[in-house]
Design an enzyme around this catalytic site. Sequence first.
Site, PDB file in Angstrom:
ATOM      1  N   HIS A   1       1.350  -1.140   0.000  1.00 28.09           N
ATOM      2  CA  HIS A   1       0.222  -0.061   0.099  1.00 28.09           C
ATOM      3  C   HIS A   1       0.756   1.463   0.336  1.00 28.09           C
ATOM      4  O   HIS A   1       0.409   2.071  -1.147  1.00 28.09           O
ATOM      5  CB  HIS A   1      -0.429   0.154   1.291  1.00 28.09           C
ATOM      6  CG  HIS A   1      -1.771   1.309   1.779  1.00 28.09           C
ATOM      7  ND1 HIS A   1      -2.684   1.444   0.718  1.00 28.09           N
ATOM      8  CD2 HIS A   1      -1.122   2.447   1.931  1.00 28.09           C
ATOM      9  CE1 HIS A   1      -3.894   2.220   1.438  1.00 28.09           C
ATOM     10  NE2 HIS A   1      -2.308   3.206   1.501  1.00 28.09           N
ATOM     11  N   GLU A   2       1.465   1.356   0.819  1.00 27.74           N
ATOM     12  CA  GLU A   2       2.523   2.115   1.045  1.00 27.74           C
ATOM     13  C   GLU A   2       3.782   2.783   0.162  1.00 27.74           C
ATOM     14  O   GLU A   2       3.557   3.957  -0.281  1.00 27.74           O
ATOM     15  CB  GLU A   2       3.244   2.725   1.944  1.00 27.74           C
ATOM     16  CG  GLU A   2       2.591   2.331   3.926  1.00 27.74           C
ATOM     17  CD  GLU A   2       1.787   3.969   3.522  1.00 27.74           C
ATOM     18  OE1 GLU A   2       1.784   5.228   2.735  1.00 27.74           O
ATOM     19  OE2 GLU A   2       0.523   3.679   4.285  1.00 27.74           O
TER      20      GLU A   2
ATOM     21  N   HIS B   1       1.706   4.361  -2.708  1.00 30.97           N
ATOM     22  CA  HIS B   1       1.998   5.876  -3.158  1.00 30.97           C
ATOM     23  C   HIS B   1       3.387   6.146  -3.359  1.00 30.97           C
ATOM     24  O   HIS B   1       3.766   7.825  -4.234  1.00 30.97           O
ATOM     25  CB  HIS B   1       1.340   6.940  -0.928  1.00 30.97           C
ATOM     26  CG  HIS B   1       0.144   6.350  -0.772  1.00 30.97           C
ATOM     27  ND1 HIS B   1      -0.957   6.492  -1.259  1.00 30.97           N
ATOM     28  CD2 HIS B   1       0.159   5.737   0.598  1.00 30.97           C
ATOM     29  CE1 HIS B   1      -1.583   6.912  -0.403  1.00 30.97           C
ATOM     30  NE2 HIS B   1      -1.443   6.108   0.589  1.00 30.97           N
TER      31      HIS B   1
ATOM     32  N   HIS C   1       3.588   6.209  -6.594  1.00 28.14           N
ATOM     33  CA  HIS C   1       3.197   7.114  -7.417  1.00 28.14           C
ATOM     34  C   HIS C   1       3.640   8.790  -7.574  1.00 28.14           C
ATOM     35  O   HIS C   1       3.915   9.675  -8.292  1.00 28.14           O
ATOM     36  CB  HIS C   1       1.826   7.801  -6.511  1.00 28.14           C
ATOM     37  CG  HIS C   1       0.344   8.214  -7.349  1.00 28.14           C
ATOM     38  ND1 HIS C   1      -0.399   9.127  -6.622  1.00 28.14           N
ATOM     39  CD2 HIS C   1       0.523   9.008  -8.248  1.00 28.14           C
ATOM     40  CE1 HIS C   1      -1.431   9.817  -7.704  1.00 28.14           C
ATOM     41  NE2 HIS C   1      -0.354  10.087  -8.421  1.00 28.14           N
TER      42      HIS C   1
END
Length: 630
Positions: free
Chosen positions: A414-415, A418, A421
Amino acid sequence: MGITKKFKYSLVALAASTALVSAAMTPAPAFAQEDSGKIEWDLSDLYTSADAWEAERQRVLEDMKGIEEYKGKLGKDAKTLLAAMDKISSVQKEAVRLLVYAVLSADEDLRVAEKQERRSLAQSLLSSLSQTAAFVSPELIKVGSKKIEKFIAKEPGLEKHAFNLRDTLRQEKYTLGEQAEGVLANAGDVLSGPGQIYGLMTNASLPWPTVTLSSGEEVMLNQSAYTRFRAVSNREDRKLVFDTFWGAWKTYEAMFGATLGTHVQGHIFNAKSRGYENALESAVSGSNIPTDVYRALVKAANDNLSSMHRYLKLRQRLLGLDDLHYYDIYPEVTALDRTFTVDDAKEMTLVSLEPFGEKYLNHLKEGFAGQWMHVFPQEGKRPGAYMFGSAYDVHPYVLLNFNSGFEDVSTFSHEWGHAVHTMLSKENQPYENFSYTTFTAELASTTNEVLLQEHMLAKDLPDAERLYYIDRALEGIRGTFFRQTMFAEFELRIHEMSEKGEALSGKKMTELYLELLKKYHGHDEGVMEIDDAYAIEWAYIPHFYRNFYVYQYATSISGGTAFAERMLAGDETARDDYIGVLEAGGSRYPYELLKDAKIDLASEVPYTTLINRMNRLMDEAEAILDRMGK
């Protein structure tokens, strides 16, 4: 979790910051085991020392004074406008870098006063910068779009500022005169008061009750203890924890009602002051997200509550209970008899994200090779996880508290969603356009979680292990889609009540929250018993002090699932559409960006896609339970 923020006048302040199988992908490389020692980030990439940080802060404070020289001159000519925008952007970029160092350093050990003071200094610097530049929006609007467009056409250097300049001009009807804008900017500290009071009460002042569990263990039920003991296997202990914890909050119902009610009135004050139709329109206008998205989400959740209720019945079956109560919603109903190392997390993330292609994977490998993570729990360290990538000239940083479970692997992926991205945005956008909104930020992370789940479910696994991964996926949908949408509906309703002139109170909020709890959890249908005493839960939710924020978690899991499902179905355009969204950063409005990538979150399609996946997973879970004779 990413960390996101923009200044009112629309120039970037902070960047953002919640598996598919492909037939012919490059296998992930093996990694040497690292878990035996610490894995910590290297903050010297930001500043070589705290003294260097302080010297830079003083320089930025001095440099900030130069912004005021452009006051009253933004409409003079194109070169002057460019100089002003470049000046603000330059100061802002360095001020944000100061904040990144201060936050990361402080979160390594929250007990160190010097580090916390540095964080406060950095936050104060950004607040001062916001106030110093408060003249920009009203002055640009006074100059007018016709003249600004001529400047943009004449001066190529303004191209990197064009989106934000036009975004400011888009807000013309909602931007006040210079004096009024200054008043609203100065009112910021006052309007943030309810949130600060709430934080002080819940973190430092609320007297926590003590309970004695069936084991004889005596527990003080603060927030962290509640989170732990609400999920214990002993049902009577769970009920005791709920009854005692929510009983303590009920004592302060009136006070928390006044605090949240005042916070809501602050939103309405801002909306009315600027001429918005309502607080919701004001809240979503900054990212130019149609209010139809918010309402479509709430409608979709309500239209599909039968799937939520079916999931709750599945949980009841897994728990082996004759009935289901609200205090039965947290205990784990499946278990996994294996652990994972950080190296496992790296490899699983790389393999599960292979559908994104080499460009994406190479960024992951670069990040894994650097000292960008603070991985393991330690005394004094901030709990939870986040990515902070707002220092434009430096790589993103990832904070984790890795404990070797599958959920830790999911958080890892998940992190890093980020982080990549951020990397792709920086690679393709100038500083002025690289900061993306939460609306797209959480999509980039939740997509990774879906891909990881599908990667695990594509394996030939024993029924018990398959059931575990299915349960984790279903629980993610319950918690991220249905629960967050329930919060969103509550938040919308209390604002609408206040806007109609209805006085808010803690009692009214409890009554409304009870109504929503019963609806979402099937109380009247006999699915789950909701005890009235637990309806004070609204007072416990800090998200209600974030101004229509939580709905974006639900839209993100819906959009992320829609992307993943397109890839699963063999849509060859899905990867390019997805990478295009990440590379666009903040150069376009997020709703329009996703809509052009065939994800329209104002329509029912992405929500239906999510619910269809949920139902497929429940079909398989029920078939497994049938085989297991449960």
